[in-house]
Write a protein that holds these residues in place. Structure first.
Motif, PDB file in Angstrom:
ATOM      1  N   HIS A  80     -50.232  23.466   7.262  1.00 25.50           N
ATOM      2  CA  HIS A  80     -49.719  25.350   6.775  1.00 25.50           C
ATOM      3  C   HIS A  80     -49.805  24.879   5.784  1.00 25.50           C
ATOM      4  CE1 HIS A  80     -47.745  28.648   7.090  1.00 25.50           C
ATOM      5  NE2 HIS A  80     -47.394  28.311   8.503  1.00 25.50           N
ATOM      6  N   ALA A  91     -54.160  30.711   7.164  1.00 29.95           N
ATOM      7  CA  ALA A  91     -52.667  30.390   7.244  1.00 29.95           C
ATOM      8  C   ALA A  91     -52.776  28.720   7.894  1.00 29.95           C
ATOM      9  CB  ALA A  91     -52.143  31.349   7.124  1.00 29.95           C
ATOM     10  N   VAL A  92     -52.993  28.563   9.128  1.00 28.55           N
ATOM     11  CA  VAL A  92     -52.145  27.515   9.750  1.00 28.55           C
ATOM     12  C   VAL A  92     -53.498  27.163  10.707  1.00 28.55           C
ATOM     13  CG1 VAL A  92     -51.000  29.071  11.358  1.00 28.55           C
ATOM     14  CG2 VAL A  92     -50.676  27.039  11.091  1.00 28.55           C
ATOM     15  N   ILE A 112     -48.426  26.192  17.891  1.00 30.22           N
ATOM     16  CA  ILE A 112     -48.077  27.270  17.647  1.00 30.22           C
ATOM     17  C   ILE A 112     -47.043  28.213  17.458  1.00 30.22           C
ATOM     18  CG2 ILE A 112     -49.558  28.448  18.439  1.00 30.22           C
ATOM     19  CD1 ILE A 112     -49.636  28.522  14.658  1.00 30.22           C
ATOM     20  N   LYS A 116     -43.795  28.362  14.679  1.00 25.68           N
ATOM     21  CA  LYS A 116     -43.520  30.004  14.242  1.00 25.68           C
ATOM     22  C   LYS A 116     -42.016  29.639  14.528  1.00 25.68           C
ATOM     23  CE  LYS A 116     -46.000  33.152  14.994  1.00 25.68           C
ATOM     24  NZ  LYS A 116     -46.526  33.846  13.443  1.00 25.68           N
ATOM     25  N   ARG A 117     -41.426  29.031  15.140  1.00 28.88           N
ATOM     26  CA  ARG A 117     -40.515  29.453  16.070  1.00 28.88           C
ATOM     27  C   ARG A 117     -39.497  28.115  15.003  1.00 28.88           C
ATOM     28  NH1 ARG A 117     -36.320  28.128  19.859  1.00 28.88           N
ATOM     29  NH2 ARG A 117     -37.826  25.421  20.417  1.00 28.88           N
ATOM     30  N   ARG A 118     -39.910  27.016  14.438  1.00 29.23           N
ATOM     31  CA  ARG A 118     -38.800  26.177  13.901  1.00 29.23           C
ATOM     32  C   ARG A 118     -38.784  25.692  12.559  1.00 29.23           C
ATOM     33  NH1 ARG A 118     -39.722  22.062  18.925  1.00 29.23           N
ATOM     34  NH2 ARG A 118     -38.624  20.681  17.744  1.00 29.23           N
ATOM     35  N   VAL A 119     -39.479  25.742  11.998  1.00 28.58           N
ATOM     36  CA  VAL A 119     -40.259  25.044  10.527  1.00 28.58           C
ATOM     37  C   VAL A 119     -40.547  25.832   9.779  1.00 28.58           C
ATOM     38  CG1 VAL A 119     -42.332  24.602   9.536  1.00 28.58           C
ATOM     39  CG2 VAL A 119     -41.940  23.629  12.026  1.00 28.58           C
TER      40      VAL A 119
END
Lengths: 146, 79
Positions: A80, A91-92, A112, A116-119
């Motif tokens: 990322h 971007a990723v 993915i 998007k949810r956790r990092v």
């Protein structure tokens, strides 16, 4: 093994995907997230990504390790970008190798979504009208000027 | 106790800084967030945030220790 990393320089997918090489793999699936020129009806000029680097690295690694345990894949990686990105920039990137395509597609999609949810990475959109705003979960910029 | 706090994204903008060292009697992230939210005028309800101590996610009632690095994480938007 560090399967996830942040990069402050442009990504070279040809180099990244070599980490997925495996003699038993018959499938490779990848996802590329690009910077687009609009969001929620507003014209976007560029983006800044900021990360809490230590936790992003460990949480990203945890996601990829979970993916390897959860799906029938041979290897999985994600990189990322952080810093300032222009329209069209990568971007990723997520890459997965597997014996068969079903697991490769499923794992790639799962990774993915979890990233998007956790990092802990945040996107600051700079709009064509000169305004900017950090995007937070419901995807609306938070007004920090008042 | 002394804590090192890091701020990211809109919390950093609102606080006007990316980090600070604070002396506080707060013994949990819950109490410390109430203190800094009031001080800096953070608009986020605690329910919308996660908290990390020394680089790992913890619960809001985690026991803080002197010199801990504490980070309140606003909802993320990578990808």
């Amino acid at each position: 093994m560090m399967r996830f990393r942040l990069s402050d320089t442009p990504l070279d997918i040809g180099t990244e995907r070599r980490a997925l090489d495996h003699a038993a793999a018959g499938a490779y699936a990848s996802f590329e997230g690009w910077v687009r020129d609009h969001n929620e009806g507003r014209a976007v000029q560029r983006l800044d990504y900021q990360a809490y680097a230590a936790l992003a690295a460990s949480e990203g690694d945890a996601i990829l390790d979970e993916a390897v345990a959860r799906f029938a894949v041979r290897e999985a990686r994600c990189v990322h970008r952080v810093g300032s990105l222009a329209i069209g920039d990568l971007a990723v990137w997520v890459g997965v190798s597997a014996d068969h395509r079903d697991a490769a597609f499923s794992a790639c999609r799962w990774i993915i979504d979890e990233v998007k949810r956790r990092v802990p990475i945040w996107k600051n959109e700079h709009y064509l009208d000169g305004e900017s705003g950090w995007l937070h979960p419901d995807n609306t910029p938070v007004d920090t000027t008042t | 106790m002394n804590f090192r706090l890091l701020y990211f994204a809109s919390l950093a903008d609102r606080a006007g800084r990316a980090e600070e060292t604070r002396e506080s009697a707060a013994d949990t992230p819950r109490a410390l967030y109430a203190e800094v939210a009031s001080l800096h005028g953070f608009a986020f309800d605690r329910e919308r945030l996660r908290v990390a101590v020394n680089g790992a996610f913890v619960g809001w009632d985690h026991a803080l220790a002197d010199r801990d690095e504490v980070v309140f994480l606003p909802p993320v938007s990578g990808g």
